[in-house]
Design an enzyme around this catalytic site. Structure first.
Site, PDB file in Angstrom:
ATOM      1  N   LYS A 111       0.829  -1.397  -0.158  1.00  0.00           N
ATOM      2  CA  LYS A 111       0.003   0.144  -0.001  1.00  0.00           C
ATOM      3  C   LYS A 111       0.780   1.346   0.140  1.00  0.00           C
ATOM      4  CE  LYS A 111       1.024   1.541   4.396  1.00  0.00           C
ATOM      5  NZ  LYS A 111       1.599   2.738   4.633  1.00  0.00           N
ATOM      6  N   GLY A 163       9.913  -0.574   4.414  1.00  0.00           N
ATOM      7  CA  GLY A 163       9.704   0.533   3.529  1.00  0.00           C
ATOM      8  C   GLY A 163       8.509   1.587   3.403  1.00  0.00           C
ATOM      9  N   GLY A 207       5.132  -6.126   6.168  1.00  0.00           N
ATOM     10  CA  GLY A 207       4.922  -7.120   7.108  1.00  0.00           C
ATOM     11  C   GLY A 207       3.173  -7.286   7.277  1.00  0.00           C
ATOM     12  N   ASP A 267      -2.328  -2.003   9.565  1.00  0.00           N
ATOM     13  CA  ASP A 267      -2.263  -2.006   8.345  1.00  0.00           C
ATOM     14  C   ASP A 267      -2.895  -3.214   7.778  1.00  0.00           C
ATOM     15  OD1 ASP A 267      -1.353   0.656   8.112  1.00  0.00           O
ATOM     16  OD2 ASP A 267       0.692   0.201   7.911  1.00  0.00           O
TER      17      ASP A 267
END
Ligand code: C5P
Length: 314
Positions: free
Chosen positions: A18, A106, A111, A145
Site C-alpha cells: 500500500k 519501506g 509485514g 495496516d
C-alpha cells in the site's frame, strides 16, 4: 522429512503493498498509537504467502529482502497463523513460505501484507470459514495496516488506521516507486513527528476535499496535487536524502510525489505507463535511488491464487 504417502495441502495468497495517498496524523492516544485519517491505496507490488501443513511451525522468506525478515516466532506472519489457530481451536502446524517483493521497512506495509496473507491462507487451509470482518478484526490485533491489506482497492482508514470505509473513486493510476537501501522504523518516525510538533497544533482528522474530489474525478493531475503525508517531514528529518529523491522525481516530470507511509519509499504519480517507464529510467540514471519499481493502483486486496491442493504425494 515427508513420507511419500503423507498428504500435503497448501494454499497461496497474493497480497499487495500500500501507499497512503493522504495521511493525517492526530494526537498520540493513551495506547501509544496515533489517531489517523488516511486514504489507503493498494498497488501492484505483491508478496505471495504459501501455507502448507507441516510437522512443525516454521517460516521461510525468499527474495532479495529475505535476510531482513526474522524467520522465528516474532515474524508477523507466524504470529498471524498462531492467532488464527488459537481463535479457531486448530492444532495443525503450518510452514509459511513468503515470496517477498514488497520492500522491508519501506513504508509499504509489507509485514502487514504477510500477516494478512497468512490469515487468509490458513483460514482456507484449515477450512475455518471466517468472515471477512472476523479476519479484519484479527488482523487489527496484529498491525494497523493488516485490515487494509485484506481489503485492498482505495479506502479511508480511521482509528489507528484499522477502521476502514470505502472511498468513491475511479481511474487507475501509474506509480513509480523509488526504493531505499536503508529502512525506516515506523515507531521512530511517529516519535520524530511528536518531537517536531511539540507544543504545536495537530491537524483536524478529516481527509481533504481536494483528495476526495480528485479521486471522484479520476484525474491523475488533481490527485498528484492532493497527495499529502504528515509523516513526510519526520521521514525527511531522519533521512534527508529523500528530499533529493522527491525533487529529482518532480523535476523529471512526475504529477506528484510523496513519501509512502513512514517511508523511506517515495511514490511518484505519472500520467501513464510510458511516462512511468521514462521516469523510472531517469530516476535510475540520476543515481538518487538504488532501485526503482513501477506499479498500478488500485489493485485488489489479499486473494487466493492456488489451493487448497490436496492430497498429493512427494
Ligand atoms: O500497527 P503497526 O504495527 O503498524 O504500528 C507500528 C508502530 O507504529 C506502532 O508501534 C506505533 O509506534 C506506530 N503507530 C502509531 N500510530 C498508528 C499506527 C502506528 O503511533 N496509528
Amino acid at each position: 522429512m515427508r513420507s511419500a504417502a503423507t498428504p500435503r495441502r497448501s494454499v497461496t495468497v497474493r497480497v499487495p503493498a500500500k501507499i497512503n495517498l493522504e495521511l493525517i496524523v492526530g494526537p498520540r492516544r493513551a495506547d501509544g498509537f496515533h489517531h489517523l485519517a488516511t486514504v489507503f491505496h493498494a498497488v501492484g507490488l505483491h508478496d505471495d504467502v504459501t501455507v502448507e501443513a507441516a510437522d512443525d511451525w516454521g517460516v521461510t522468506v525468499n527474495g532479495p529482502y529475505a535476510s531482513l525478515v526474522p524467520a522465528d516466532g516474532t515474524n508477523l506472519a507466524m504470529r498471524a497463523a498462531r492467532l488464527l489457530a488459537s481463535a479457531a481451536g486448530v492444532d495443525e502446524p503450518v510452514h509459511i513460505t513468503i515470496d517477498k517483493d514488497i520492500p522491508v521497512s519501506g513504508g509499504m506495509a509489507g509485514g502487514s501484507a504477510d500477516a494478512a496473507g497468512t490469515l487468509m491462507a490458513c483460514d482456507a487451509l484449515w477450512d475455518v470459514g471466517s468472515s471477512k470482518a472476523a479476519l479484519e478484526e484479527m488482523g487489527a490485533e496484529l498491525g494497523s495496516d493488516v485490515p487494509f491489506a485484506l481489503t485492498g482497492g482505495t479506502a479511508m482508514g480511521s482509528g489507528r488506521g484499522d477502521r476502514l470505509a470505502p472511498v468513491l473513486g475511479r481511474g487507475h493510476y501509474h506509480w513509480v516507486l523509488a526504493l531505499s537501501d536503508s529502512g525506516l522504523s515506523t515507531p521512530k518516525i511517529y516519535a520524530e513527528l511528536d518531537r517536531m510538533r511539540a507544543n504545536g497544533r495537530v491537524p483536524k482528522l478529516v481527509p481533504s476535499a481536494s483528495m476526495m474530489t480528485a479521486l471522484r474525478s479520476g484525474d491523475a493531475a488533481s490527485l498528484g496535487r492532493a497527495l499529502n503525508n504528515d509523516l513526510q517531514p519526520a521521514a525527511l528529518s531522519l533521512q534527508p536524502r529523500l528530499e533529493e529523491v522527491l525533487r529529482t522525481g518532480m523535476e523529471i516530470g512526475a504529477l506528484g510525489g510523496i513519501v509512502s507511509g513512514s517511508g523511506p519509499t517515495v511514490a511518484f504519480l505519472v500520467p501513464d505507463n510510458e511516462r512511468g517507464l521514462d521516469l523510472a529510467v531517469a530516476l535510475t540514471a540520476s543515481g538518487v535511488s538504488p532501485a526503482v519499481k513501477r506499479a498500478v493502483g488500485p489493485v485488489r486486496g489479499a486473494h487466493i491464487v492456488t489451493g487448497p491442493v490436496a492430497p498429493r504425494s512427494s
